[in-house]
Design a protein around this motif. Structure first.
Motif, PDB file in Angstrom:
ATOM      1  N   ASP A   1       3.774   1.355  -1.886  1.00 59.87           N
ATOM      2  CA  ASP A   1       4.445   1.317  -2.863  1.00 59.87           C
ATOM      3  C   ASP A   1       5.759   1.207  -2.886  1.00 59.87           C
ATOM      4  O   ASP A   1       6.724   1.441  -3.312  1.00 59.87           O
ATOM      5  CB  ASP A   1       4.156   2.567  -3.628  1.00 59.87           C
ATOM      6  CG  ASP A   1       4.587   2.548  -5.132  1.00 59.87           C
ATOM      7  OD1 ASP A   1       4.477   1.342  -5.660  1.00 59.87           O
ATOM      8  OD2 ASP A   1       4.922   3.517  -5.781  1.00 59.87           O
TER       9      ASP A   1
ATOM     10  N   THR B   1       0.686  -1.138  -0.084  1.00 60.56           N
ATOM     11  CA  THR B   1       0.066  -0.032  -0.009  1.00 60.56           C
ATOM     12  C   THR B   1       1.080   1.309   0.197  1.00 60.56           C
ATOM     13  O   THR B   1       0.322   2.242  -0.349  1.00 60.56           O
ATOM     14  CB  THR B   1      -1.110  -0.002   1.196  1.00 60.56           C
ATOM     15  OG1 THR B   1      -0.330   0.014   2.408  1.00 60.56           O
ATOM     16  CG2 THR B   1      -1.931  -1.033   1.054  1.00 60.56           C
TER      17      THR B   1
ATOM     18  N   ASP C   1      -3.330  -2.056  -9.551  1.00 61.56           N
ATOM     19  CA  ASP C   1      -2.032  -1.975 -10.203  1.00 61.56           C
ATOM     20  C   ASP C   1      -2.094  -2.614 -11.740  1.00 61.56           C
ATOM     21  O   ASP C   1      -2.458  -3.744 -12.063  1.00 61.56           O
ATOM     22  CB  ASP C   1      -1.041  -2.927  -9.494  1.00 61.56           C
ATOM     23  CG  ASP C   1       0.358  -2.546  -9.901  1.00 61.56           C
ATOM     24  OD1 ASP C   1       0.683  -2.199 -11.058  1.00 61.56           O
ATOM     25  OD2 ASP C   1       1.410  -2.726  -9.204  1.00 61.56           O
TER      26      ASP C   1
ATOM     27  N   ARG D   1      -1.168  -4.889  -5.589  1.00 67.99           N
ATOM     28  CA  ARG D   1      -2.245  -3.901  -5.492  1.00 67.99           C
ATOM     29  C   ARG D   1      -3.493  -4.163  -6.224  1.00 67.99           C
ATOM     30  O   ARG D   1      -3.281  -4.776  -7.539  1.00 67.99           O
ATOM     31  CB  ARG D   1      -1.702  -2.803  -5.616  1.00 67.99           C
ATOM     32  CG  ARG D   1      -0.588  -2.145  -4.553  1.00 67.99           C
ATOM     33  CD  ARG D   1      -0.054  -0.790  -4.925  1.00 67.99           C
ATOM     34  NE  ARG D   1       0.773  -0.638  -6.150  1.00 67.99           N
ATOM     35  CZ  ARG D   1       1.940  -1.050  -5.777  1.00 67.99           C
ATOM     36  NH1 ARG D   1       2.489  -1.431  -4.611  1.00 67.99           N
ATOM     37  NH2 ARG D   1       2.692  -1.046  -6.767  1.00 67.99           N
TER      38      ARG D   1
ATOM     39  N   ARG E   1      -7.535  -2.625  -0.445  1.00 61.39           N
ATOM     40  CA  ARG E   1      -6.659  -2.192  -1.394  1.00 61.39           C
ATOM     41  C   ARG E   1      -5.700  -3.150  -2.218  1.00 61.39           C
ATOM     42  O   ARG E   1      -4.921  -2.969  -3.063  1.00 61.39           O
ATOM     43  CB  ARG E   1      -5.617  -0.912  -1.063  1.00 61.39           C
ATOM     44  CG  ARG E   1      -6.466   0.145  -0.558  1.00 61.39           C
ATOM     45  CD  ARG E   1      -5.753   1.216   0.053  1.00 61.39           C
ATOM     46  NE  ARG E   1      -5.241   0.601   1.483  1.00 61.39           N
ATOM     47  CZ  ARG E   1      -4.495   1.389   2.411  1.00 61.39           C
ATOM     48  NH1 ARG E   1      -3.997   2.351   2.052  1.00 61.39           N
ATOM     49  NH2 ARG E   1      -4.075   0.606   3.516  1.00 61.39           N
ATOM     50  N   VAL E   2      -5.822  -4.352  -1.490  1.00 60.40           N
ATOM     51  CA  VAL E   2      -4.759  -5.566  -1.993  1.00 60.40           C
ATOM     52  C   VAL E   2      -5.753  -6.606  -2.292  1.00 60.40           C
ATOM     53  O   VAL E   2      -6.831  -7.116  -1.676  1.00 60.40           O
ATOM     54  CB  VAL E   2      -3.991  -5.805  -0.689  1.00 60.40           C
ATOM     55  CG1 VAL E   2      -3.233  -7.204  -1.054  1.00 60.40           C
ATOM     56  CG2 VAL E   2      -2.907  -4.753  -0.358  1.00 60.40           C
TER      57      VAL E   2
END
Length: 302
Positions: free
Chosen positions: A141, A139, A277, A274, A156-157
């Protein structure tokens, strides 16, 4: 080797039926049958039993390779489509891979090596993750891909299951519990062990995993961020730790004993990325890893 032939063969294996495989591929049954025959002629061996339809020994072996090759080919097509849209002067960025502990055992180096062979022009950076980076490495990066356990609890994952293994507890060699390394021990016999402490900001899913979901446990005076620090506490007689069964193969330290926990739920290792992504290299790595997982999983989980 013609990928069309592999695609038809794999569809028949997975469907267990020539007609259903043909429907799945939008081909006629005779075309699928011809593809399988061509592949058998090319390899010089029968790949499928016909009545009922099932793979021969050679066919079962080929099916695993077919999944890997087709996944890589599909990922390559996606990558080329993305490259066409990229600016010509864009510099290839490294693929950053985070690994918690020993990752997913033998599957982790197999996936990394497969990616390096498939994408030799893409630099790969490996980073060892500590227990507090269960989610934040992605998260925030710092990595693009992470081999972690258990499943991250963060929208978020996204994460794919790679292996599912029996749980073990790590104790000093001189511990009474170490005598049960062959027959195993039950949770009731380990809940009072002085399990190693982790920092307060360690994600709850990881602490629940580490302590077998038991909250009221005595803690060791030692605080650990990595498996090496856990084992240092174990071999000095100050702490106990836990992990997956494959942990014992990678951390066979003198002075530490690894005992199966018979009634603890088996736990999985995951490949996490992510959710938003769009990096094509992440997609390729994920596809290759998921294609390899069915082949290596039985060896790791046994």
């Amino acid at each position: 080797m013609d990928l069309r032939l592999l695609s038809s063969f794999l569809a028949v294996v997975e469907e267990g039926h020539f007609k259903r495989a043909a429907a799945r591929l939008f081909l006629s049954p005779p075309a699928v049958t011809q593809h399988v025959r061509q592949l058998e002629a090319e390899l010089g061996t029968r790949l499928l039993h016909r009545n009922p339809v099932s793979p021969t020994r050679a066919g079962a072996r080929l099916a695993g390779h077919a999944r890997t090759l087709l996944a890589a080919a599909n990922a390559a097509l996606d990558d080329i489509a993305d490259v066409i849209r990229e600016p010509l002067d864009e510099v290839t960025r490294p693929l950053r891979i985070g690994i918690m502990g020993h990752g997913s055992a033998e599957l982790t180096p197999a996936a990394i090596n497969a990616f390096r062979r498939a994408r030799p022009g893409v630099p790969v950076e490996l980073r060892q993750l500590n227990f507090t980076e269960h989610v934040t490495a992605l998260t925030e990066d710092r990595v693009d891909i992470a081999f972690v356990r258990p499943a991250p609890d963060d929208e978020r994952v996204v994460a794919d299951v790679l292996t599912t293994e029996q749980r073990i507890v790590a104790v000093p060699e001189a511990s009474v519990i170490a005598d049960a390394r062959e027959e195993g021990v039950r949770l009731a016999g380990i809940i009072d062990l002085p399990f190693v402490r982790v920092p307060g900001h360690t994600p709850a899913p990881f602490t629940d995993y580490l302590y077998f979901d038991h909250e009221a446990q005595r803690r060791s005076p030692d605080c650990a961020l990595t498996p090496h620090e856990v084992l240092t506490g174990v071999i000095t007689g100050r702490a106990a730790g836990s992990g997956l069964k494959s942990f014992a193969r990678y951390y066979a330290w003198p002075g530490a004993a690894f005992v199966p926990v018979l009634d603890a739920p088996w736990e999985s290792s995951y490949l996490a990325v992510r959710a938003d992504d769009a990096n094509p290299e992440v997609k390729i790595f994920r596809a290759l890893t998921m294609a390899l997982a069915p082949e290596l999983r039985p060896r790791i989980e046994r």
